[in-house]
Write an enzyme that holds these catalytic residues in place. Structure first.
Site, PDB file in Angstrom:
ATOM      1  N   SER A   1      44.813  46.979  47.213  1.00 21.22           N
ATOM      2  CA  SER A   1      43.946  46.899  46.037  1.00 21.22           C
ATOM      3  C   SER A   1      44.812  47.174  44.823  1.00 21.22           C
ATOM      4  O   SER A   1      45.401  48.248  44.703  1.00 21.22           O
ATOM      5  CB  SER A   1      42.816  47.931  46.111  1.00 21.22           C
ATOM      6  OG  SER A   1      42.116  47.974  44.886  1.00 21.22           O
ATOM      7  N   ARG A   2      44.920  46.188  43.921  1.00 22.99           N
ATOM      8  CA  ARG A   2      45.811  46.352  42.774  1.00 22.99           C
ATOM      9  C   ARG A   2      45.209  47.254  41.698  1.00 22.99           C
ATOM     10  O   ARG A   2      45.887  47.600  40.744  1.00 22.99           O
ATOM     11  CB  ARG A   2      46.172  44.978  42.193  1.00 22.99           C
ATOM     12  CG  ARG A   2      46.950  44.126  43.187  1.00 22.99           C
ATOM     13  CD  ARG A   2      47.539  42.875  42.573  1.00 22.99           C
ATOM     14  NE  ARG A   2      48.214  42.090  43.597  1.00 22.99           N
ATOM     15  CZ  ARG A   2      47.697  41.065  44.241  1.00 22.99           C
ATOM     16  NH1 ARG A   2      46.473  40.689  43.973  1.00 22.99           N
ATOM     17  NH2 ARG A   2      48.381  40.413  45.158  1.00 22.99           N
ATOM     18  N   VAL A   3      43.938  47.589  41.849  1.00 20.07           N
ATOM     19  CA  VAL A   3      43.334  48.567  40.932  1.00 20.07           C
ATOM     20  C   VAL A   3      43.643  49.978  41.417  1.00 20.07           C
ATOM     21  O   VAL A   3      43.863  50.895  40.620  1.00 20.07           O
ATOM     22  CB  VAL A   3      41.812  48.330  40.829  1.00 20.07           C
ATOM     23  CG1 VAL A   3      41.142  49.442  40.052  1.00 20.07           C
ATOM     24  CG2 VAL A   3      41.549  46.990  40.168  1.00 20.07           C
TER      25      VAL A   3
ATOM     26  N   ASP B   1      42.546  40.585  42.458  1.00 17.81           N
ATOM     27  CA  ASP B   1      43.155  41.901  42.192  1.00 17.81           C
ATOM     28  C   ASP B   1      43.444  42.656  43.481  1.00 17.81           C
ATOM     29  O   ASP B   1      43.437  43.884  43.506  1.00 17.81           O
ATOM     30  CB  ASP B   1      42.206  42.742  41.321  1.00 17.81           C
ATOM     31  CG  ASP B   1      41.788  42.004  40.063  1.00 17.81           C
ATOM     32  OD1 ASP B   1      42.667  41.442  39.405  1.00 17.81           O
ATOM     33  OD2 ASP B   1      40.589  41.988  39.752  1.00 17.81           O
TER      34      ASP B   1
END
Length: 595
Positions: A451-453, A426
């Protein structure tokens, strides 16, 4: 109409210590005719003094063992089952009680079992003929007690990896299928211990009492069983928490060349979990034993072993042990996750894990693909990392946060294994060699890291304090390239470069010194607010440390409020800026007085 082909006679081999009499032979033949529904039986008798007593009846890969050694194995198996049952039921029975129970319940029988025989053995790989019904991942036991796991199934036999190479396994060695999948013992007692890939302690301490057993390979939780990542897992590293926040249940890759500080980031993250109700598991795959020993000492010095388990499969261990280590560690993590606890697991590193799997695959005769890796190397890591998640409230709300580490060659993130793991995770934290050699520690590349979050796993205080940090740094890096050959700069450009220098210095952080949330918020508010722009770059770190000490001494209530609420309102931000001005004024006055 053509005549139906006749059934082939059943061929059986009877091994016994003394020759059977006519009556015994007749009973064997009667049993075989009834078992295989045939009228023709070929029974070959072999006298074998090595079985000491009883008999072994073999029909193809099926075996009925009523020998002295076979009965001994049955009893040992009964003891193991009794121990396992006691562990699962959390029984406090001692070994004598378990032995008495096993003896009372023991029933001898010439049970049907499937056996095979070793064709070749070497380099931790065994090829076996027979065992026609063995399954992938099933445990097999050799006659000298060594265990292995089925990894390859072909038309002409199976391939197994060895967990232990003690004793001699040569051509003709007898192998028995167990019908069980590979697993490891798990319990709370693993916290604070250093163990190998099979869960056995290697720190010189007492044996570990297990409370349960879990399979090494488990299916990942489904979509319905998960909930979105929204609770931050603070690393204590300013550059990461401010720009690439990690949430509980996330999988964030740490990637970079050799000796760029990848393990240091993971270690600081473990140290920062002290007192935050997070169990940590560090998995060393293919590392030097001395490196692991140094890391364990660091954890002990910071009292981090009280919530950490270290699982080790060093470079000296065979490839099968390096292969199963991360799966075994994840099974231990799942034990805690299903109790509703939060777990941080570090895989150091998956590059060496892929190399170990490549060695196994080539020895098993699988076809090599790109970079000689087998075709399923993506599945190797995807089925491992997918097990890290945040469970729904219905399942207890526990989580596993994964920090896999990948080593690149000359910064090449487009190589086979790096691209595979980047697509599974992620987000990634990319550590750049050039930044590292320039003295930027941690050497995080702001442009390639992500950070894909994102902000979903960031507290409101951190989000507000970070503000335009990432944009400011990107503009600084761009401006620095364009102005390195120019001497005539306007004031706005000079200020932008000064501010960029200050921010880069603030992001430097020594190993083993993670910052608390309130310390990060104060640092960022002062830095992004341009309060430190007139501080010389070489004095920035001293100024930051003095500023944080000033806040802890004079305004601890403000720090505690940020720590407890995770919020930063306009009033609190204004107070931080005001107190920073007071600190800088007193620092300036003190400097003037000393001169």
């Amino acid at each position: 109409m053509s005549e139906m082909s006749e059934k082939k006679p059943v061929h059986a081999v009877l091994r016994c210590a003394t020759p059977p009499d006519a009556d015994q032979l007749e009973r064997f033949e009667r049993f075989l005719k009834k078992k295989y529904s045939t009228d023709e039986v070929e029974l070959e008798t072999k006298v074998d003094p090595s079985i000491h007593g009883g008999f072994i009846l073999q029909i193809g890969s099926t075996e009925y063992d009523w020998s002295t050694s076979g009965r001994t194995r049955q009893f040992e198996s009964q003891i193991d089952a009794a121990r396992e049952n006691a562990a699962k039921n959390h029984s406090s029975d001692d070994i004598m009680t378990i032995l008495k129970g096993a003896v009372a319940d023991f029933q001898l029988a010439a049970k049907e079992s499937e056996v095979g025989f070793v064709e070749t053995a070497g380099d931790g790989i065994v090829r076996i003929s027979g065992l026609d019904h063995a399954q992938y991942g099933e445990i097999v036991v050799f006659e000298n007690g060594v265990r292995g796991m089925v990894q390859n199934i072909t038309d002409d036999g199976i391939g197994a990896i060895l967990f232990d190479e003690e004793g001699t396994i040569g051509e003709g060695t007898r192998v028995t299928a167990t019908g069980k999948r590979a697993g490891i013992p798990v319990s709370e007692n693993y916290i604070g211990r250093v163990v190998n890939a099979l869960g056995a302690p290697i720190d010189g301490g007492d044996p570990i009492q297990a409370s349960d057993y879990r399979p090494i390979e488990e299916p990942a939780p489904g979509i319905v069983d998960r909930k979105s990542v929204g609770v931050p897992l603070e690393t204590g590293i300013l550059s990461i928490d401010s720009m690439f926040p990690i949430g509980r249940g996330q999988r964030e890759l740490i990637i970079g060349d050799r000796q760029t500080g990848k393990t240091s980031i993971a270690l600081d993250t473990i140290l920062n979990q002290k007192g935050k109700s997070c169990i940590c598991i560090y998995v060393a795959i293919g590392q030097k034993a001395s490196t692991v020993a140094s890391l364990v000492n660091t954890l002990k010095e910071h009292d981090a072993m009280s919530y950490t388990t270290v699982m080790v499969s060093t470079a000296a261990d065979p490839a099968p042990m390096q292969y199963i280590a991360p799966y075994a560690a994840t099974s231990l993590a799942e034990y805690f996750m299903h109790q509703g606890k939060d777990v941080l697991i570090v895989y150091d590193d998956l590059s060496k894990h892929a190399v170990a799997y490549r060695a196994l695959s080539l020895l098993l005769g699988r076809s090599p693909g790109r970079e000689a890796y087998p075709g399923d190397v993506f599945y190797l890591h995807s089925r491992l990392l997918e097990r890290s998640s945040r469970l729904s409230d219905k399942l207890g709300g526990g989580s596993i946060t994964a920090l896999p580490i990948i080593e690149t060659q000359d910064g090449d993130v487009s190589a086979y294994i790096p691209t595979n793991v980047i697509s599974i995770t992620d987000g990634q934290i990319f550590l750049e060699s050039d930044l590292f050699f320039e003295g930027q520690r941690p050497a995080v590349n702001v442009g390639l890291s992500v950070s894909r979050v994102g902000g979903a796993a960031q507290t409101q205080a951190m989000k507000k304090a970070a503000g335009s940090l990432r944009i400011d740094l990107a503009q600084y890096r761009e401006m620095e390239v364009f102005t390195q050959f120019s001497s005539d700069l306007d004031d706005a450009t000079k200020n932008q470069l000064k501010q960029g220098h200050v921010l880069m210095e603030l992001l430097k952080q020594p190993l083993g010194h993670p910052l608390s949330l309130s310390e990060e918020v104060v640092t960022l508010t002062a830095g992004v607010g341009k309060k430190l722009i007139d501080v010389a770059p070489e004095d920035v770190k001293d100024c930051q440390n003095a500023l944080l000490a000033f806040f802890h001494e004079k305004h601890e209530d403000l720090m505690k409020n940020i720590e407890n609420t995770g919020r930063l309102d306009d009033e609190a931000k204004g107070l931080i800026l005001k107190y920073t001005d007071e600190f800088l004024a007193s620092r300036k006055k003190t400097t003037a007085d000393t001169q």
